[in-house]
Design an enzyme around this catalytic site. Structure first.
Site: not given
Length: 406
Positions: A265, A303, A389
């Site tokens: 966690n 741009n 993870e």
């Protein structure tokens, strides 16, 4: 033009450190306490001076920068959320996220290893007894010794509860057999937090053992060749009748899977934070490039399409940061929804930050594909954050299960 950008890694970290050229909407210190701003500045300074100038070299030569990490540990970054009585800094999960985000602006790969090391030390600090805490944590917090997390196996990745590495009890020892795959730091580190099967099938049969390099029966596979994360070695960790004292078990038998998931966690918040740092550095590099680079007689910054893309990148970065910090607070407060918020934050931040870095590379055109430019390394280094993870597919499963349960 190319030569001017060879110092790009340092330039990005210095921009963050000095807050020069950073629009207020991007400022990572917004909403932080004075203490948090101070250690964020310390981490940014360390990233700019001790990591960014060497990031490309560590990547190219596959250098594991142990001495640099030990310098970071002198600042308290070896055991950030570990209790002070065993050498930790005793900071919160939010504090930790802030620090890892800052360090990652200098080198995401090295910071990612440090995040895994911190997770391992926290697991020993939290689930170990007093003897174990004082035996292992001080030298890990100083990074005199380095740690690796051993969960994934060749046959069990996302299905971690099906792991096969076995630990058979024999008197005051366990006899460990099996192997772990894709272990960060494997072979170069000193302490291995290993999930193994001491009971029947499923998560309740898993326990957690702490191994030390040099134990008989512990060996390592070849160093893997990777797309990114080249400043940290990755190897298989192999156990062949490896003898481990029962006194090296964290918690009770059968508690290992719970320990592993609680560690992850925090690990998910940590790795998401590393992605934030890489993305922020990439936005600044893109911002600078659009200002300097000219095509059709004017800067690319004129741009409108590129202006809009830059605005989208900044918006996604800030949204990801807010989600990560919200999850970190929930985890610190042990809220019921903390695990799912950590999964949401990891999913969103790692996906979005990879997209931001990739778009920054695109804005650099052909230059972005050259290793003289830092942006390509950020792209390569954080791609794996969508996999480790817990893959982002598994993160989606966790969130969906929470939404649909009961």
């Amino acid at each position: 033009m190319a030569m001017a950008w060879r110092a790009a890694p340092r330039a990005a970290a210095r921009l963050l450190l000095g807050r020069r050229g950073i629009a207020s909407c991007l400022d990572p210190s917004t909403g932080l306490t004075e203490d948090q701003k101070e250690f964020q500045k310390v981490a940014l300074d360390f990233a700019a001076k001790e990591m960014a100038p060497y990031m490309a070299e560590w990547d190219e030569k596959e250098i594991f920068p142990v001495e640099t990490m030990r310098k970071a540990a002198q600042l308290g970054f070896g055991g950030i959320y570990v209790k002070p009585d065993v050498g930790g800094s005793g900071l919160s999960r939010l504090d930790t996220s802030i620090i890892f985000e800052a360090l990652s602006t200098g080198c995401a790969s090295t910071t990612a290893y440090m995040s895994i090391h911190n997770m391992c030390v926290w697991m020993i600090d939290t689930f170990g007894n007093e003897e174990q805490r004082h035996r292992f944590c001080p030298s890990l917090c100083s990074m005199e010794k380095l740690a690796s997390y051993c969960l994934t196996e060749p046959g069990s990745g996302s299905d971690a509860a099906s792991l096969l590495t076995s630990a058979q009890r024999k008197g005051d020892t366990y006899i460990l057999n099996g192997s772990k795959a894709f272990i960060s730091g494997g072979g170069d580190t000193d302490v291995y937090v290993v999930m193994c099967r001491t009971g029947g099938p499923g998560p309740k049969g898993i326990s957690c053992l702490v191994l030390e390099k040099g134990m008989p029966g512990l060996s390592f596979g070849k160093k893997e060749k990777k797309v990114g994360w080249n400043s940290q070695p990755t190897r298989a960790v192999i156990f062949e009748d490896c003898i481990v004292p029962v006194g090296n078990r964290l918690g009770a038998e059968g508690q290992g899977f719970s320990i592993a998931m609680q560690g992850l966690n925090g690990g998910r918040i940590n790795i998401a934070s590393c992605s934030l740092g890489a993305a922020h550095a990439s936005v600044l590099l893109a911002q600078e490039h659009l200002t300097v680079r000219k095509q059709f007689g004017e800067p690319l910054a004129n741009n409108q399409y590129l202006q809009f893309r830059l605005a989208e990148m900044a918006t996604r970065l800030v949204a990801a940061r807010l989600m990560v910090r919200n999850a970190a607070r929930a985890l610190q407060d042990s809220r019921e929804d903390a695990a799912v918020l950590c999964s949401m934050a990891k999913l969103f931040a790692t996906d979005e930050c990879f997209g931001i870095c990739n778009q920054a590379l695109q804005m650099h055109g052909g230059y972005g594909y050259l290793k003289d430019y830092a942006v390509q390394q950020f792209v390569r280094d954080i791609r794996v954050h969508q996999i480790l993870e817990g893959t982002n597919e598994v993160m989606r499963m966790i969130v969906a299960r929470n939404l649909l349960q009961g």
